[in-house]
Scaffold this motif. Structure first.
Motif, short mmCIF file in Angstrom:
data_model
loop_
_atom_site.label_atom_id
_atom_site.label_comp_id
_atom_site.label_asym_id
_atom_site.label_seq_id
_atom_site.Cartn_x
_atom_site.Cartn_y
_atom_site.Cartn_z
N SER A 26 -18.91 6.92 3.45
CA SER A 26 -19.77 5.74 3.48
C SER A 26 -18.99 4.49 3.08
O SER A 26 -17.97 4.57 2.40
CB SER A 26 -20.97 5.91 2.53
N LEU A 27 -19.49 3.37 3.51
CA LEU A 27 -18.88 2.08 3.17
C LEU A 27 -18.90 1.87 1.67
O LEU A 27 -17.94 1.38 1.09
CB LEU A 27 -19.62 0.96 3.90
N ARG A 28 -20.00 2.27 1.02
CA ARG A 28 -20.16 2.10 -0.43
C ARG A 28 -18.98 2.74 -1.19
O ARG A 28 -18.50 2.19 -2.18
CB ARG A 28 -21.47 2.72 -0.88
N GLN A 29 -18.51 3.89 -0.72
CA GLN A 29 -17.42 4.60 -1.39
C GLN A 29 -16.09 3.84 -1.30
O GLN A 29 -15.18 4.12 -2.08
CB GLN A 29 -17.25 5.99 -0.78
N LEU A 30 -15.98 2.92 -0.38
CA LEU A 30 -14.74 2.18 -0.20
C LEU A 30 -14.62 0.95 -1.10
O LEU A 30 -13.54 0.40 -1.26
CB LEU A 30 -14.60 1.75 1.26
N ALA A 31 -15.73 0.53 -1.69
CA ALA A 31 -15.70 -0.65 -2.56
C ALA A 31 -14.77 -0.40 -3.73
O ALA A 31 -14.90 0.59 -4.44
CB ALA A 31 -17.10 -0.98 -3.06
N GLY A 32 -13.79 -1.28 -3.89
CA GLY A 32 -12.86 -1.20 -5.00
C GLY A 32 -11.66 -0.31 -4.77
O GLY A 32 -10.73 -0.29 -5.58
N VAL A 33 -11.63 0.43 -3.66
CA VAL A 33 -10.48 1.28 -3.36
C VAL A 33 -9.32 0.37 -2.96
O VAL A 33 -9.48 -0.51 -2.12
CB VAL A 33 -10.79 2.27 -2.21
N PRO A 34 -8.15 0.57 -3.57
CA PRO A 34 -7.01 -0.28 -3.21
C PRO A 34 -6.64 -0.16 -1.74
O PRO A 34 -6.52 0.96 -1.21
CB PRO A 34 -5.88 0.24 -4.11
N ARG A 35 -6.49 -1.30 -1.10
CA ARG A 35 -6.10 -1.31 0.32
C ARG A 35 -4.81 -0.52 0.53
O ARG A 35 -4.68 0.20 1.52
CB ARG A 35 -5.94 -2.77 0.79
N ALA A 36 -3.87 -0.64 -0.40
CA ALA A 36 -2.60 0.07 -0.28
C ALA A 36 -2.80 1.58 -0.23
O ALA A 36 -2.07 2.29 0.47
CB ALA A 36 -1.67 -0.29 -1.43
N ASP A 37 -3.80 2.10 -0.96
CA ASP A 37 -4.09 3.53 -0.92
C ASP A 37 -4.60 3.94 0.46
O ASP A 37 -4.22 4.98 0.99
CB ASP A 37 -5.13 3.91 -1.98
N LEU A 38 -5.47 3.12 1.03
CA LEU A 38 -6.01 3.43 2.35
C LEU A 38 -4.94 3.34 3.43
O LEU A 38 -4.96 4.11 4.40
CB LEU A 38 -7.18 2.50 2.67
N GLU A 39 -4.00 2.42 3.27
CA GLU A 39 -2.92 2.27 4.24
C GLU A 39 -2.07 3.53 4.35
O GLU A 39 -1.43 3.77 5.36
CB GLU A 39 -2.02 1.08 3.87
N GLN A 40 -2.07 4.34 3.29
CA GLN A 40 -1.27 5.56 3.27
C GLN A 40 -1.90 6.70 4.05
O GLN A 40 -1.24 7.69 4.34
CB GLN A 40 -1.03 6.01 1.82
#
Length: 64
Positions: A26-40
């Protein structure tokens, strides 16, 4: 809060699979997740990240 926070925005299938593999559904789970972590995550590209960030912004939220 909007029910839209309970689903992911329209992003590519590889990006959806990458998030699902990380346990994010869900979108809610992505709030506050570091962009750098998602880029990996394999399959997560800059376009998907921009869409996610824009969708979070519509709810006053953002990536970390």
């Amino acid at each position: 809060m909007s029910t839209l926070l309970n689903e992911l925005p329209r992003i590519s299938a590889p990006a959806v699979r990458a998030l699902g593999g990380a346990g994010i559904t869900s979108l809610r789970q992505l709030a506050g997740v570091p962009r750098a972590d998602l880029e990996q995550l394999h399959g997560m590209g800059p376009k998907a990240l921009d869409i996610i960030d824009d969708a979070l912004g519509e709810h006053g939220l953002s990536l970390g």
